[in-house]
Motif scaffolding. Structure first.
Motif, PDB file in Angstrom:
ATOM      1  N   ILE A   1       0.829  -1.201   0.000  1.00 58.64           N
ATOM      2  CA  ILE A   1       0.000   0.000   0.000  1.00 58.64           C
ATOM      3  C   ILE A   1       0.864   1.252   0.000  1.00 58.64           C
ATOM      4  O   ILE A   1       0.543   2.245  -0.672  1.00 58.64           O
ATOM      5  CB  ILE A   1      -0.963  -0.015   1.207  1.00 58.64           C
ATOM      6  N   GLN A   2       1.995   1.238   0.709  1.00 60.44           N
ATOM      7  CA  GLN A   2       2.875   2.411   0.726  1.00 60.44           C
ATOM      8  C   GLN A   2       3.449   2.668  -0.665  1.00 60.44           C
ATOM      9  O   GLN A   2       3.530   3.832  -1.106  1.00 60.44           O
ATOM     10  CB  GLN A   2       4.019   2.196   1.730  1.00 60.44           C
ATOM     11  N   GLU A   3       3.849   1.617  -1.373  1.00 57.58           N
ATOM     12  CA  GLU A   3       4.328   1.791  -2.748  1.00 57.58           C
ATOM     13  C   GLU A   3       3.234   2.370  -3.633  1.00 57.58           C
ATOM     14  O   GLU A   3       3.498   3.214  -4.497  1.00 57.58           O
ATOM     15  CB  GLU A   3       4.796   0.447  -3.319  1.00 57.58           C
ATOM     16  N   LEU A   4       2.011   1.922  -3.426  1.00 61.97           N
ATOM     17  CA  LEU A   4       0.878   2.420  -4.204  1.00 61.97           C
ATOM     18  C   LEU A   4       0.647   3.901  -3.930  1.00 61.97           C
ATOM     19  O   LEU A   4       0.435   4.697  -4.860  1.00 61.97           O
ATOM     20  CB  LEU A   4      -0.375   1.609  -3.866  1.00 61.97           C
ATOM     21  N   VAL A   5       0.690   4.301  -2.669  1.00 59.09           N
ATOM     22  CA  VAL A   5       0.512   5.709  -2.294  1.00 59.09           C
ATOM     23  C   VAL A   5       1.612   6.568  -2.923  1.00 59.09           C
ATOM     24  O   VAL A   5       1.344   7.650  -3.478  1.00 59.09           O
ATOM     25  CB  VAL A   5       0.507   5.865  -0.764  1.00 59.09           C
TER      26      VAL A   5
ATOM     27  N   MET B   1      -8.390   1.348   5.573  1.00 56.55           N
ATOM     28  CA  MET B   1      -7.554   0.195   5.924  1.00 56.55           C
ATOM     29  C   MET B   1      -8.072  -0.413   7.218  1.00 56.55           C
ATOM     30  O   MET B   1      -8.876   0.203   7.919  1.00 56.55           O
ATOM     31  CB  MET B   1      -6.087   0.635   6.089  1.00 56.55           C
ATOM     32  N   LYS B   2      -7.628  -1.624   7.510  1.00 57.77           N
ATOM     33  CA  LYS B   2      -8.031  -2.290   8.748  1.00 57.77           C
ATOM     34  C   LYS B   2      -6.848  -2.295   9.710  1.00 57.77           C
ATOM     35  O   LYS B   2      -5.714  -2.529   9.293  1.00 57.77           O
ATOM     36  CB  LYS B   2      -8.491  -3.715   8.458  1.00 57.77           C
ATOM     37  N   PRO B   3      -7.072  -2.020  10.996  1.00 48.51           N
ATOM     38  CA  PRO B   3      -8.382  -1.790  11.648  1.00 48.51           C
ATOM     39  C   PRO B   3      -8.878  -0.345  11.525  1.00 48.51           C
ATOM     40  O   PRO B   3     -10.029  -0.067  11.796  1.00 48.51           O
ATOM     41  CB  PRO B   3      -8.091  -2.149  13.109  1.00 48.51           C
ATOM     42  N   HIS B   4      -7.982   0.597  11.104  1.00 45.92           N
ATOM     43  CA  HIS B   4      -8.377   1.998  11.027  1.00 45.92           C
ATOM     44  C   HIS B   4      -7.918   2.587   9.700  1.00 45.92           C
ATOM     45  O   HIS B   4      -6.870   2.209   9.159  1.00 45.92           O
ATOM     46  CB  HIS B   4      -7.758   2.800  12.178  1.00 45.92           C
ATOM     47  N   ALA B   5      -8.714   3.564   9.185  1.00 42.55           N
ATOM     48  CA  ALA B   5      -8.318   4.270   7.970  1.00 42.55           C
ATOM     49  C   ALA B   5      -7.068   5.101   8.248  1.00 42.55           C
ATOM     50  O   ALA B   5      -6.794   5.473   9.385  1.00 42.55           O
ATOM     51  CB  ALA B   5      -9.455   5.170   7.494  1.00 42.55           C
ATOM     52  N   GLN B   6      -6.308   5.375   7.181  1.00 43.27           N
ATOM     53  CA  GLN B   6      -5.069   6.135   7.334  1.00 43.27           C
ATOM     54  C   GLN B   6      -5.035   7.267   6.318  1.00 43.27           C
ATOM     55  O   GLN B   6      -5.474   7.111   5.176  1.00 43.27           O
ATOM     56  CB  GLN B   6      -3.855   5.219   7.141  1.00 43.27           C
ATOM     57  N   THR B   7      -4.524   8.440   6.733  1.00 41.77           N
ATOM     58  CA  THR B   7      -4.409   9.593   5.839  1.00 41.77           C
ATOM     59  C   THR B   7      -2.942   9.819   5.498  1.00 41.77           C
ATOM     60  O   THR B   7      -2.079   9.843   6.379  1.00 41.77           O
ATOM     61  CB  THR B   7      -4.991  10.853   6.501  1.00 41.77           C
ATOM     62  N   PHE B   8      -2.659   9.985   4.200  1.00 43.83           N
ATOM     63  CA  PHE B   8      -1.301  10.230   3.718  1.00 43.83           C
ATOM     64  C   PHE B   8      -1.218  11.650   3.156  1.00 43.83           C
ATOM     65  O   PHE B   8      -2.187  12.160   2.580  1.00 43.83           O
ATOM     66  CB  PHE B   8      -0.923   9.224   2.624  1.00 43.83           C
TER      67      PHE B   8
ATOM     68  N   THR C   1     -12.307   5.628  -0.634  1.00 42.25           N
ATOM     69  CA  THR C   1     -11.034   6.311  -0.849  1.00 42.25           C
ATOM     70  C   THR C   1     -11.311   7.773  -1.205  1.00 42.25           C
ATOM     71  O   THR C   1     -12.130   8.048  -2.084  1.00 42.25           O
ATOM     72  CB  THR C   1     -10.236   5.637  -1.970  1.00 42.25           C
ATOM     73  N   ARG C   2     -10.627   8.701  -0.530  1.00 47.02           N
ATOM     74  CA  ARG C   2     -10.893  10.129  -0.717  1.00 47.02           C
ATOM     75  C   ARG C   2      -9.597  10.873  -0.987  1.00 47.02           C
ATOM     76  O   ARG C   2      -8.584  10.614  -0.347  1.00 47.02           O
ATOM     77  CB  ARG C   2     -11.588  10.692   0.533  1.00 47.02           C
ATOM     78  N   PHE C   3      -9.677  11.824  -1.933  1.00 47.86           N
ATOM     79  CA  PHE C   3      -8.494  12.546  -2.397  1.00 47.86           C
ATOM     80  C   PHE C   3      -8.765  14.035  -2.337  1.00 47.86           C
ATOM     81  O   PHE C   3      -9.723  14.526  -2.937  1.00 47.86           O
ATOM     82  CB  PHE C   3      -8.165  12.095  -3.823  1.00 47.86           C
ATOM     83  N   LEU C   4      -7.924  14.779  -1.597  1.00 49.57           N
ATOM     84  CA  LEU C   4      -8.086  16.228  -1.453  1.00 49.57           C
ATOM     85  C   LEU C   4      -7.026  16.949  -2.263  1.00 49.57           C
ATOM     86  O   LEU C   4      -5.823  16.745  -2.068  1.00 49.57           O
ATOM     87  CB  LEU C   4      -7.966  16.628   0.024  1.00 49.57           C
TER      88      LEU C   4
END
Length: 402
Positions: free
Chosen positions: A180-184, A204-211, A248-251
């Motif tokens: 997932i980090q490579e994808l981000v 993501m499980k167990p919690h969503a993550q913001t990059f 999935t959300r993109f700002l």
């Protein structure tokens, strides 16, 4: 009020006359005013000041009639200033001079003049040259306008081509990313190519993550992501834009100000990138789940095999030990039968029963050994089933080499 030409009833072109002689101004105005609007300057300095003001007011003259012989700044120097300024260098300049030598005319041409009219001039000649120069000026203006339109179209085409290339490169990388980090990282690289500053909310499980593309955490953006319900694909917040695909959300924090059509095109590219990201994210999550399930299955199989092996060993030990005990007991019985005062028939009867029991124990031992072989076959079959299940899961999920 603008003067109209008699031929096409369109606004008359403006001619700026530059001469230090009021008499010459009157003569030129009398000749040209039926067809053209006339503006006057009495020195080179005043000419440049008028041009500066006309540029600011967007009322530029279409042609300049410039006297060569003037105090302080002559016509040649004035023309050099005009042609060196990108705001005015497309305006045709016609020189007026009492000198008619070829050297003077070439000098005027070298500093950027378009024609040369000698004094005293014929009224019809002056009007004709001005008319011809104005036509050239109009054609030049149209060509520049077309060139500007073409330049803008080329710039748009280049941007579109660049954006398409960015999307294609990102899509081609999707199959290569393994985490997932490579994808981000790949996603942020693509959005930065589009000139976008952004952050990304990933379920993501167990919690969503913001990059964050600048790696600086921002509490307000995290709170904003958490408040969204995912119902709208595009959420506009001034120059900010939120794009949603599933959870999935993109700002985007610096959405460019573009024409509506180009803006919609850019939004479609952004949505394409986010859809590709979301799809690959789901597949990575499925791959991770499959990997965990396979590991659990393999651990369970290993433990079951270990337990079965122990059971087989223990079973063989029990049978072997039982057989030894029985043989020892039989030997003792044979040695002590005489002490009981039994006759030969009774002794043979007891020994026969003991031997029958020994035979039964041998059969039980053989049966246990057979069952042990069956368990071993069952374990091998179970290993084959687990292997086949893993391959099927890999094929269905599109995995390879994992």
């Amino acid at each position: 009020m603008l003067q109209m030409t008699s031929e096409n009833q369109s606004p008359a072109l403006t001619v700026l006359t530059v001469d230090d002689s009021k008499t010459n101004h009157k003569i030129v105005t009398k000749i040209l005013s039926p067809e053209f609007l006339i503006e006057s300057a009495f020195s080179g300095k005043e000419c440049l000041e008028l041009l500066d003001k006309s540029f600011k007011s967007q009322k530029m003259p279409h042609l300049i009639l410039l006297d060569v012989t003037m105090p302080d700044m002559d016509g040649y120097e004035t023309c050099q200033h005009i042609k060196s300024d990108h705001r005015f260098n497309n305006i045709p300049v016609l020189f007026l001079s009492g000198c008619c030598s070829i050297d003077e005319k070439l000098k005027g041409y070298e500093v950027g003049g378009d024609d040369y009219i000698t004094k005293p001039f014929d009224e019809q000649e002056l009007a004709a040259k001005i008319r011809k120069a104005s036509q050239v000026a109009q054609q030049t203006t149209k060509l520049h306008q077309r060139a500007e339109v073409a330049t803008q179209a080329v710039a748009k085409a280049v941007r579109v081509s660049s954006n398409i290339s960015t999307c294609m490169r990102f899509m081609s990388k999707l199959a290569l990313v393994k985490s997932i980090q490579e994808l981000v990282d790949a996603f942020f690289a693509a959005t930065q190519e589009l000139g976008l500053s952004s952050s990304l909310y990933v379920p993501m499980k167990p919690h969503a993550q913001t990059f964050f593309d600048d790696h600086i955490e921002k509490e307000l953006e995290i709170e904003l992501f958490n408040k969204l319900d995912g119902q709208q694909t595009f959420v506009h917040l001034g120059r900010r834009l939120i794009v949603q695909c599933g959870n999935t959300r993109f700002l985007i924090k610096n959405m460019p100000i573009l024409e509506e059509r180009e803006n919609e095109t850019l939004k479609s590219y952004i949505l394409t990138l986010l859809e590709g990201f979301h799809t690959r994210l789901r597949s990575l999550q499925v791959e991770e789940g499959v990997k965990r399930q396979r590991e659990v299955l393999q651990i369970t199989l290993s433990k079951a095999k270990e337990l079965i092996d122990k059971m087989a060993v223990n079973s063989a030990l029990v049978v072997s030990r039982s057989h030894d005990i029985f043989e020892q007991t039989l030997g003792r019985v044979e040695g002590t039968l005489a002490d009981f005062g039994l006759n030969e028939t009774q002794e043979q009867s007891i020994l026969g029963q003991m031997q029958d029991l020994s035979g039964n124990m041998d059969q039980l031992h053989s049966s246990l050994l057979l069952e042990d072989k069956n368990v071993q076959h069952l374990t091998a079959d179970l290993e084959k089933v687990v292997s086949a299940m893993s391959k099927t899961i890999d094929r269905d999920c599109g995995l390879s080499g994992t």
